[in-house]
Design a protein around this motif. Structure first.
Motif, mmCIF file in Angstrom:
data_model
loop_
_atom_site.group_PDB
_atom_site.id
_atom_site.type_symbol
_atom_site.label_atom_id
_atom_site.label_comp_id
_atom_site.label_asym_id
_atom_site.label_seq_id
_atom_site.Cartn_x
_atom_site.Cartn_y
_atom_site.Cartn_z
ATOM 1 N N PRO A 226 -9.940 6.933 32.497
ATOM 2 C CA PRO A 226 -10.267 5.515 32.357
ATOM 3 C C PRO A 226 -9.178 4.558 31.812
ATOM 4 O O PRO A 226 -9.580 3.430 31.465
ATOM 5 N N GLY B 198 -2.031 -9.858 27.444
ATOM 6 C CA GLY B 198 -2.875 -10.981 27.508
ATOM 7 C C GLY B 198 -4.315 -10.510 27.238
ATOM 8 O O GLY B 198 -4.802 -9.262 27.255
ATOM 9 N N GLY C 198 -8.262 -9.651 27.652
ATOM 10 C CA GLY C 198 -8.983 -8.677 28.240
ATOM 11 C C GLY C 198 -8.217 -7.246 29.162
ATOM 12 O O GLY C 198 -8.461 -7.078 30.117
ATOM 13 N N GLY D 264 -7.075 -4.855 27.964
ATOM 14 C CA GLY D 264 -7.436 -3.517 27.626
ATOM 15 C C GLY D 264 -6.652 -3.124 26.087
ATOM 16 O O GLY D 264 -6.616 -1.817 25.888
ATOM 17 N N LYS D 265 -6.240 -4.066 25.201
ATOM 18 C CA LYS D 265 -5.423 -3.652 24.323
ATOM 19 C C LYS D 265 -6.364 -2.852 23.137
ATOM 20 O O LYS D 265 -6.065 -2.233 22.968
ATOM 21 N N GLN E 282 -3.046 -15.686 21.621
ATOM 22 C CA GLN E 282 -4.253 -15.620 21.201
ATOM 23 C C GLN E 282 -4.222 -16.073 19.532
ATOM 24 O O GLN E 282 -5.220 -15.789 18.716
ATOM 25 N N TYR F 233 -9.052 -6.617 33.226
ATOM 26 C CA TYR F 233 -10.344 -6.108 33.597
ATOM 27 C C TYR F 233 -11.444 -6.710 33.132
ATOM 28 O O TYR F 233 -12.719 -6.127 33.474
ATOM 29 N N GLY G 224 -11.855 -11.480 20.592
ATOM 30 C CA GLY G 224 -12.074 -10.084 20.791
ATOM 31 C C GLY G 224 -13.293 -9.548 21.478
ATOM 32 O O GLY G 224 -13.318 -8.486 22.078
ATOM 33 N N ARG H 195 -16.881 -12.909 31.623
ATOM 34 C CA ARG H 195 -16.672 -12.121 32.417
ATOM 35 C C ARG H 195 -16.868 -12.618 34.075
ATOM 36 O O ARG H 195 -16.060 -12.535 34.826
HETATM 37 P P1 ATP Z 1 -8.731 -9.293 23.963
HETATM 38 O O1 ATP Z 1 -7.422 -10.044 23.953
HETATM 39 O O2 ATP Z 1 -9.617 -10.193 24.273
HETATM 40 O O3 ATP Z 1 -8.898 -8.716 22.511
HETATM 41 P P2 ATP Z 1 -8.301 -6.807 25.075
HETATM 42 O O4 ATP Z 1 -6.909 -6.979 25.615
HETATM 43 O O5 ATP Z 1 -8.699 -6.251 23.661
HETATM 44 O O6 ATP Z 1 -8.894 -8.241 24.909
HETATM 45 P P3 ATP Z 1 -10.315 -5.032 26.060
HETATM 46 O O7 ATP Z 1 -11.534 -5.613 25.215
HETATM 47 O O8 ATP Z 1 -9.736 -3.691 25.421
HETATM 48 O O9 ATP Z 1 -9.180 -5.939 26.091
HETATM 49 O O10 ATP Z 1 -10.761 -4.800 27.409
HETATM 50 C C1 ATP Z 1 -11.500 -5.914 28.073
HETATM 51 C C2 ATP Z 1 -12.341 -5.346 29.285
HETATM 52 O O11 ATP Z 1 -11.911 -4.541 30.032
HETATM 53 C C3 ATP Z 1 -13.366 -4.188 28.406
HETATM 54 O O12 ATP Z 1 -14.669 -4.384 28.943
HETATM 55 C C4 ATP Z 1 -12.651 -2.906 28.824
HETATM 56 O O13 ATP Z 1 -13.897 -2.025 28.725
HETATM 57 C C5 ATP Z 1 -12.123 -2.873 30.288
HETATM 58 N N1 ATP Z 1 -11.237 -2.249 30.589
HETATM 59 C C6 ATP Z 1 -10.030 -2.066 30.119
HETATM 60 N N2 ATP Z 1 -9.206 -1.364 30.369
HETATM 61 C C7 ATP Z 1 -9.882 -0.796 31.653
HETATM 62 C C8 ATP Z 1 -9.667 0.045 32.638
HETATM 63 N N3 ATP Z 1 -8.320 0.648 32.685
HETATM 64 N N4 ATP Z 1 -10.532 0.259 33.497
HETATM 65 C C9 ATP Z 1 -11.536 -0.274 33.462
HETATM 66 N N5 ATP Z 1 -12.182 -1.086 32.630
HETATM 67 C C10 ATP Z 1 -11.231 -1.263 31.637
#
Ligand code: ATP
Ligand code: MG
Length: 748
Positions: free
Chosen positions: A9, A30, A32, A34-35, A256, A290, A592, A637
């Motif tokens: 995934p 940045g 969203g 996926g960090k 952020q 994402y 987050g 979203r």
């Molecule tokens: P923030 O900066 O707001 O904390 P983040 O970088 O931590 O955001 P996540 O919360 O980890 O981002 O991911 C954002 C969304 O994208 C989540 O719903 C996550 O499940 C989805 N997501 C992340 N990577 C993938 C991927 N490779 N394939 C599908 N969905 C993904």
């Protein structure tokens, strides 16, 4: 071992981060992208593939909710419980350490954690004992100072007295405060972190133990670590030494960073690869978002592009453009709340879940009109990460004044406010009154008066209590004078000095309390105008009951009615934990998180960006506000609504307000403007900004212009261009003012 579940995934860059072989890894990306997902999958990878014991992993996140979510996701991936893994917040982990090593930390075994209110009370007490004038030196400022020192790792001994000319007393208070806490076994929030850091520094054997235990430390939201948290990590990971076996993995987004006002330092991101220098290091950038639709993402990118201090990141999505963002220009805050609620009802009618909806705002006081509307329409909601409006301490104080004015028998109200704000009535005096009331079997109010008359109270105590009694009587006269409810409430918060009490000091927290008190006046005003829907329903029910029983319904006076309304809203509005409900929170507590449908409300100059940030023209604070806006936009979203009101009630008076400069930073092609009273959405003209404002070259020095509020004037200066263009106008009746061209709506 099922690696595919962990790896499949993820995209290529995410995989690279998850499987990083470097000793120190920074994921800079940045919103969203996926960090947080990478961090969770990294932990699963370590346990499943690299056979790292969960016991030797520490993961730090920002809130308890995030920590719980992280644990849940790890367990889901690993299909086993992870009880012995250390997952928590900095404060939570520090607390756990201090409990385990209380002796070495020089604490008592059952030390108590005190919150900010308790801390303030102690500071006040110390200042009073030291004879420091708290009018001249507000205790909150001293409290702020103490916490700031602690956040920077500084004890009194490490401060330089010479830098404190005229304010040496602050050092004395800090010292006394430290001693008092030590003596009584109390630990405040900042102390948890400082003490845990000192534990590393002074107890080598403990540090060594944990350095042997942990092989991996992972940190989410790294951009918001403050000095002491950073130092704590650095020492624990052994990066103050030439070599260490510990791996550090941090994820963050400089765009952020929103806790600068509380000592967080974005610089830590930049310094990380330099400071965490043992072994190899790697920086991974994630660029695919994402979470959000193309339009939402582009809006976020456009807004944040206006900041100058950035590390620079690209963020794209292969999601479709999605719907346009909706900007709603409301007549006022009631209309704004009605729009938001209407949209939510539509969402629910179309099968949407309430828990996928968030209403976000800059300051807590703004929740009130929204709460009012949600209650009115019976939409369950939850105010997250903060108290509901009518449960907040300063609001309960103001309500207690009203209650006592309405009813002198209300002992609980009297106890709450007899010395709030402080008026020199000590606990002992209150105890005497309480005891006597018990013996005489009558209320405190009556008893207090009798104890003054028969000289049971000392002359000093009697004088203070008499002052309190006079105050309530004075407020009673106001109540009798046929003033509107809003005026009465406004008198109460002013004359009782509640507002002055909270407003003396210059911290965000204090300011929020003042704003809440103002908002209470507004709530009273709305109540004057509209009444209470719930209460009306209740009275109707009662009406039916009484007409059938032949009783006559007593009309309540407006104050009593308002109090009943407040009590009901406090008790009833909030949905239960498990219920599917709309989420209300400040932008800060939304960090987050993600929601399908997001409302960013109150996008007005002075509200968001906050007025303090606008005045700070050199821009540090304005840039932090803009990052907060970026955080807000990127929570969405599918759908994002941005709302602002043309007039907002402040101090019970309507004032014109101007659209936030952040709105003008969103390209017009991404938004659809909805105007109050218009029921179908119209596309805005697609040129430049989303606001029909004068173009830069439309304005020249010497030109006559007219402004909605300030009237006629002449342009005397022009500065900057595009979204940042400002004009200085000399108005016939308002003197000279600088205005943001994009939002001033000057008529030429
Ligand atoms: P923030 O900066 O707001 O904390 P983040 O970088 O931590 O955001 P996540 O919360 O980890 O981002 O991911 C954002 C969304 O994208 C989540 O719903 C996550 O499940 C989805 N997501 C992340 N990577 C993938 C991927 N490779 N394939 C599908 N969905 C993904
Ligand atoms: Mg995250």
């Amino acid at each position: 071992m099922d690696i595919s579940q962990i790896i499949d995934p993820l995209n290529k860059a995410q995989r690279q981060a998850v499987c990083s072989e470097a000793q120190n890894t920074l994921v800079l990306a940045g919103a969203g992208s996926g960090k947080t997902r990478v961090l969770v999958h990294r932990i699963a990878w370590l346990v499943q593939v690299e056979n790292v014991s969960p016991y030797s992993i520490m993961a730090v996140t920002f809130t308890n909710k995030a920590a719980g979510e992280m644990r849940f996701r790890i367990e889901n991936l690993l299909k086993t419980p992870t009880r012995n893994m250390w997952v928590g917040t900095f404060h939570g982990l520090a607390h756990r350490l201090l409990r385990a090593h209380w002796k070495d930390a020089k604490l008592v075994e059952n030390f108590q954690i005190i919150d900010s209110d308790d801390q303030l009370r102690l500071v006040k007490r110390i200042m009073k004992e030291m004879g420091i004038d708290d009018k001249k030196h507000p205790p909150r400022e001293v409290q702020w100072f103490i916490n700031e020192c602690k956040d920077n790792g500084l004890r009194v001994a490490q401060l330089n007295v010479r830098e404190f000319h005229n304010r040496e007393f602050m050092l004395d208070v800090y010292l006394q405060y430290e001693e008092l806490c030590q003596r009584t076994g109390m630990v405040d929030f900042a102390e948890l972190l400082l003490r845990a850091h000192e534990l590393w520094l002074h107890q080598a054997h403990i540090l060594k133990h944990y350095q042997q235990r942990f092989s991996h430390i992972l940190v989410d939201e790294f951009q918001d670590t403050n000095t002491i948290q950073y130092a704590w990590l650095k020492v624990l990971s052994g990066n103050n030494l030439p070599t260490t076996h510990i791996n550090t993995f941090v994820v963050g987004d400089d765009d952020q960073s929103i806790y600068g006002w509380r000592g967080a330092k974005i610089e830590h991101i930049r310094e990380f690869t330099h400071d965490f220098k043992a072994g190899t290091s790697e920086t991974v950038r994630l660029e695919q978002n994402y979470r959000s639709t193309g339009n939402i993402l582009e809006a976020a990118n456009s807004v944040i592009a206006n900041n100058s201090e950035r590390l620079g990141k690209v963020l794209w999505t292969d999601d479709s453009e999605g719907e346009l963002l909706q900007i709603y220009k409301a007549f006022n805050e009631i209309d704004e709340a009605a729009y938001v609620c209407g949209q939510i009802e539509k969402w629910i009618d179309n099968g949407g879940k309430r828990s996928d909806v968030a209403i976000l705002y800059r300051s807590n006081a703004q929740s009130q009109p929204h709460e009012y509307e949600l209650v009115k329409r019976g939409v369950p909601y939850r105010v997250y990460g903060g108290l509901r409006f009518y449960d907040r301490a300063e609001i309960k104080d103001a309500l207690a004044y009203m209650r006592l004015i309405a009813n002198r028998q209300d002992d609980a109200a009297l106890e709450r406010i007899i010395n709030t704000p402080t008026r020199g009535i000590g606990q002992r005096t209150v105890d005497i009154i309480r005891q006597a009331a018990k013996e005489k079997q009558q209320n405190l109010w009556q008893t207090a008066q009798e104890l003054i008359a028969d000289k049971t109270l000392s002359a000093r105590a009697a004088a203070s209590v008499q002052k309190f009694i006079d105050l309530i009587e004075e407020l009673q006269v106001n109540a009798d004078e046929d003033l509107s409810l809003a005026e009465q409430v406004s008198h109460i918060v002013e004359i009782s000095l509640l507002k002055e009490f909270h407003g003396k000091e210059n911290s965000e927290r204090a300011q929020a309390k003042v704003e809440n008190l103002d908002e209470l006046v507004n709530a009273a005003k709305r109540f004057d105008d509209e009444g209470d829907p719930l209460l009306d329903a209740m009275l109707e029910a009662k009406d039916e009951a009484s007409s059938s029983s032949g009783e006559e319904l007593q009309a309540m006076n407006p104050m009593a009615e308002f109090l009943a309304h407040a009590a009901l809203e406090a008790g009833e509005g909030q949905a239960d934990e498990w219920q599917d409900c709309v989420q209300l929170m400040t932008l800060h507590s939304a960090k987050g998180l993600e929601f399908e449908l997001v409302f960013l409300s109150g996008l007005e100059q002075g509200l968001f960006p906050h007025k303090n940030a606008i005045q700070d023209y050199v821009g540090g604070r304005l840039e932090e506000e803009r990052r907060l806006c970026y955080v807000g936009i990127t929570r969405a979203r599918q759908q994002l609504h941005l709302t602002h009101a043309e007039s907002r009630t402040i101090y019970g008076r309507s004032e014109l307000s101007y659209a936030s400069q952040f709105l003008s930073e969103i390209p017009a092609s991404l938004v659809s403007q909805v105007r109050a009273g218009q029921n179908n959405f119209s596309r805005n003209t697609p040129s430049g900004s989303s606001f029909a404002a004068a173009e830069d070259d439309d304005v020249y020095i010497g030109q006559s212009v007219s402004h909605k509020k300030f009237g006629e004037g002449i342009v005397v200066d022009v500065e900057g261009s595009g979204a940042r263009a400002r004009v200085q106008v000399s108005f016939d009746n308002y003197g000279t003012r600088w205005l943001m061209l994009k939002v001033a709506n000057l008529v030429t």
